[in-house]
Write an enzyme that holds these catalytic residues in place. Structure first.
Site, PDB file in Angstrom:
ATOM      1  N   ASP A  99      -8.281  -7.981  11.910  1.00 61.55           N
ATOM      2  CA  ASP A  99      -9.646  -7.460  11.755  1.00 61.55           C
ATOM      3  C   ASP A  99     -10.650  -8.551  11.398  1.00 61.55           C
ATOM      4  OD1 ASP A  99      -9.158  -4.888  12.463  1.00 61.55           O
ATOM      5  OD2 ASP A  99      -9.067  -4.087  10.426  1.00 61.55           O
TER       6      ASP A  99
ATOM      7  N   HIS B  96      -5.534  -3.771   1.639  1.00 70.61           N
ATOM      8  CA  HIS B  96      -5.999  -4.705   2.668  1.00 70.61           C
ATOM      9  C   HIS B  96      -6.771  -5.889   2.075  1.00 70.61           C
ATOM     10  CE1 HIS B  96      -4.807  -1.241   4.966  1.00 70.61           C
ATOM     11  NE2 HIS B  96      -5.121  -1.795   6.131  1.00 70.61           N
TER      12      HIS B  96
ATOM     13  N   SER C 148      -4.551   4.782   5.939  1.00 64.14           N
ATOM     14  CA  SER C 148      -4.405   3.353   5.626  1.00 64.14           C
ATOM     15  C   SER C 148      -3.993   3.125   4.183  1.00 64.14           C
ATOM     16  CB  SER C 148      -5.725   2.614   5.873  1.00 64.14           C
ATOM     17  OG  SER C 148      -6.071   2.678   7.236  1.00 64.14           O
TER      18      SER C 148
ATOM     19  N   ARG D 278      -1.996  -5.067   3.044  1.00 62.89           N
ATOM     20  CA  ARG D 278      -1.692  -4.304   4.245  1.00 62.89           C
ATOM     21  C   ARG D 278      -0.288  -4.536   4.811  1.00 62.89           C
ATOM     22  NH1 ARG D 278      -2.782  -5.911   9.949  1.00 62.89           N
ATOM     23  NH2 ARG D 278      -2.423  -4.053  11.194  1.00 62.89           N
TER      24      ARG D 278
ATOM     25  N   PHE E 127     -14.486  -2.934   0.534  1.00 66.14           N
ATOM     26  CA  PHE E 127     -15.370  -1.793   0.281  1.00 66.14           C
ATOM     27  C   PHE E 127     -15.198  -1.248  -1.133  1.00 66.14           C
ATOM     28  CE2 PHE E 127     -13.943  -1.248   4.886  1.00 66.14           C
ATOM     29  CZ  PHE E 127     -14.838  -2.207   5.333  1.00 66.14           C
TER      30      PHE E 127
ATOM     31  N   ARG F 207       0.834  -1.222   0.000  1.00 61.28           N
ATOM     32  CA  ARG F 207       0.000   0.000   0.000  1.00 61.28           C
ATOM     33  C   ARG F 207       0.862   1.263   0.000  1.00 61.28           C
ATOM     34  NH1 ARG F 207      -1.969   0.644   6.154  1.00 61.28           N
ATOM     35  NH2 ARG F 207      -0.613  -0.892   7.112  1.00 61.28           N
TER      36      ARG F 207
ATOM     37  N   GLU G  17     -18.880   4.777   0.074  1.00 62.59           N
ATOM     38  CA  GLU G  17     -18.147   4.241  -1.080  1.00 62.59           C
ATOM     39  C   GLU G  17     -18.970   4.285  -2.360  1.00 62.59           C
ATOM     40  OE1 GLU G  17     -18.564   2.660   1.817  1.00 62.59           O
ATOM     41  OE2 GLU G  17     -16.566   2.703   2.715  1.00 62.59           O
TER      42      GLU G  17
END
Lengths: 317, 281
Positions: free
Chosen positions: A120, A112, A40, A170, A86, A13, A61
């Site tokens: 998560d 991610h 992020s 991530r 998302f 990322r 989104e």
């Protein structure tokens, strides 16, 4: 065999974020949209340098994707940034109608992705996004393997006219591809030449495939390793050329075996040159909480799993 | 100053086009199309500043987006009559190999269409994006978007509304076709929309009403008023009260003609209420 060196662990990322920063300087039409995940997605630099071209849309989104489609009308090149879940599942119909069917030049950049999102858990660990995106007519699907390649891909897709799904992750992972690489959409990269088996890997699994090839080499098995950063359009020629030599293949991806890279390769092989294939992928399951390493081990997505699959597929030749 | 006789003639001809398109293919959405005939005629012939040649980017001109894509028959008719493509092509509506798909699309390269719509609730977001691109390009022209009232049941609209107000998207005029009907019946029975004016205002929009949405003069003057209010930090919403099926007596005061085509006899009856003005395609 070729030696690959990890020049220091970095997250893919950050490759996206740094690529976007560079793009911002060189292309005035590049705009960035983010749904409350600027840090992020490593988009802070772009935001700081080009506030007028950065659009914070909030946790919305669907609106982000629609806005991105609208911004192309007027010549902008929008890069949307949020987590892979998302970026795709949540907004599938918006992408389908306003972006893909409308042929809009939107770059959907998704961090991610997969199990390596880690703690998560399954709500955020999408393992279906490659399938969702590759099924859309006209959509280009890219899953990069390390920091350098993600940065190069981010810059390259701005010069390509059409919708693109760029998938990255991530955690900090090995950075081993060249810093100055020329990223070519749809062009596979042969990392190791081999004769006994073809290993086609994408994303975080590329480094694992290289580790597996080294271990196999010590056991007298010669594995050809191909980095398929572009899942659609697939580099058919590169894969067919390799399996004609090796006679079997292992595909490796951080994704469900349904709808992923492996299925695309299967279709290519069954319609052209059938050979035995083994799939390194999740087995139609959701993920769970854990460290990236623990999860990749539990779900069979690492060098050890690739090594076993290679032995199995060679035995089926 | 508008020549209202000419515009009224165009509205009548557009009604005929709508009815003949859906009749020929025995499908499509005449109700909402008829209800918005005055709006489309006013917008394309009186209100918008348009370039003669269609370009996707639409730099240096006002742009329009249709969110409720199912009212494509009125959109196609007005685009064709404005010269975007030959009016004869209206005969291909919803037929195989046509550029006039059931719902509008850029996919077949039909001039005048800038985004696909049909799956509801997406148009306001697209319009906001186009409005932001205009600002980045320092293009002072406006973005218009039309959505249905039932369509506001889709959540994405409210994301878009929050964004537009929060970010001062003041080069945008949204018109809501307030006909009170949707496929399953009256909006108040399917899922009540509540006080839309209060809702839009609470979100930070400037709200205007066009009480007579099927009165050409009222529509033109309402749109002109909305134009005057742009550039003042707020997005503009027009609540346009229309009658679904307007101009055909048996299609009015009901939701029955939302997505149903007239048969031969019904077509004859409907056309007799709207005699030829400019000429059929």
């Amino acid at each position: 065999m070729k030696k690959y060196t990890d020049t220091g662990k970095k997250d893919t990322r950050s490759g996206f974020g740094d690529g976007l920063t560079e793009l911002g300087k060189k292309n005035q039409n590049v705009v960035a949209l983010c749904a409350d995940l600027t840090g992020s997605l490593k988009m802070d630099d772009f935001k700081a340098n080009h506030p007028e071209r950065f659009f914070q849309v909030g946790i919305a989104e669907a609106n982000m994707i629609g806005m991105a489609a609208g911004m192309t009308i007027g010549g902008k090149i929008p890069f949307t940034g949020t987590f892979a879940n998302f970026s795709t599942g949540r907004v599938y119909d918006q992408i389908r109608q306003s972006v893909a069917y409308s042929g809009k030049n939107v770059k959907i950049c998704a961090s991610h992705a997969g199990l390596t999102l880690g703690e998560d858990g399954a709500t955020h660990q999408i393992l279906e996004d490659i399938g969702l995106m590759k099924m859309l007519p006209g959509m280009t699907v890219i899953n990069t393997c390390d920091y350098n390649q993600t940065k190069a891909a981010t810059i390259a897709i701005a010069d390509y006219e059409g919708p693109v799904y760029l998938r990255f992750g991530r955690p900090k992972v090995a950075n081993f591809t060249p810093e100055d690489q020329n990223f070519q959409i749809g062009k596979a990269i042969q990392l190791q030449e081999g004769t006994d088996v073809t290993v086609v890997a994408t994303g975080h699994l590329v480094w694992e495939a290289l580790q597996a090839a080294e271990a196999l080499h010590d056991k007298g098995i010669s594995a050809e390793v191909i980095n398929i950063h572009t899942i659609k359009p697939l580099d058919n020629d590169a894969i067919l050329k390799s399996v004609k030599k090796t006679g079997c293949i292992v595909t490796a991806e951080e994704h469900n075996f349904l709808g992923g890279l492996g299925e695309s390769v299967s279709r290519l092989l069954t319609t052209n040159h059938p050979v035995p294939q083994e799939f390194i992928a999740t087995q139609d399951t959701f993920g769970e909480s854990g460290t990236p390493e623990e999860l990749m081990d539990k779900y069979g997505l690492n060098a050890a799993a690739i090594e076993n699959a290679v032995k199995k597929v060679i035995a089926r030749k | 100053m508008a020549n209202y006789k000419e515009l009224e003639d165009l509205v009548t001809q557009v009604r005929r086009d709508i009815l003949r398109q859906v009749h020929k293919v025995n499908s499509g959405h005449p109700g909402g199309s008829l209800g918005c005939a005055e709006f489309f005629v006013a917008l394309y012939n009186e209100v918008m500043d348009r370039n003669e040649n269609f370009t996707m980017d639409g730099v240096g001109e006002d742009l329009f987006f249709l969110s409720n894509g199912h009212i494509s028959p009125v959109f196609y008719s007005v685009l064709a009559r404005a010269g975007y493509f030959p009016v004869e092509e209206l005969a291909t509506f919803r037929h195989i190999n046509s550029r006039l798909q059931g719902h509008p699309t850029t996919h077949e390269g039909l001039p005048g269409i800038r985004v696909a719509s049909g799956s509801l609730g997406q148009g306001i977001s697209v319009a906001i994006g186009a409005a932001q691109a205009k600002k980045l390009n320092k293009d002072k022209h406006l973005i218009y978007v039309l959505c249905g009232d039932g369509e506001l049941q889709e959540g994405q609209n409210w994301e878009a509304m929050m964004y537009a107000a929060g970010n001062n998207v003041d080069n945008l005029i949204l018109t809501v076709d307030l006909n009170g009907q949707q496929i399953d019946g009256a909006t108040k029975n399917v899922l009540p929309l509540g006080n839309l004016k209060a809702k839009f205002e609470a979100f930070g929009w400037e709200v205007l009403d066009i009480e007579k949405g099927n009165d050409l003069k009222a529509v033109v003057s309402g749109l002109e008023k909305a134009k005057d209010k742009t550039g003042n930090s707020k997005p503009i919403c027009i609540l346009m009260h229309t009658e679904m099926g307007n101009g055909v007596d048996f299609m009015m005061h009901t939701h029955d003609w939302h997505g149903k085509a007239p048969n031969d006899q019904q077509l004859e009856n409907a056309l007799s209420q709207n005699p030829i003005t400019l000429g059929d395609y």
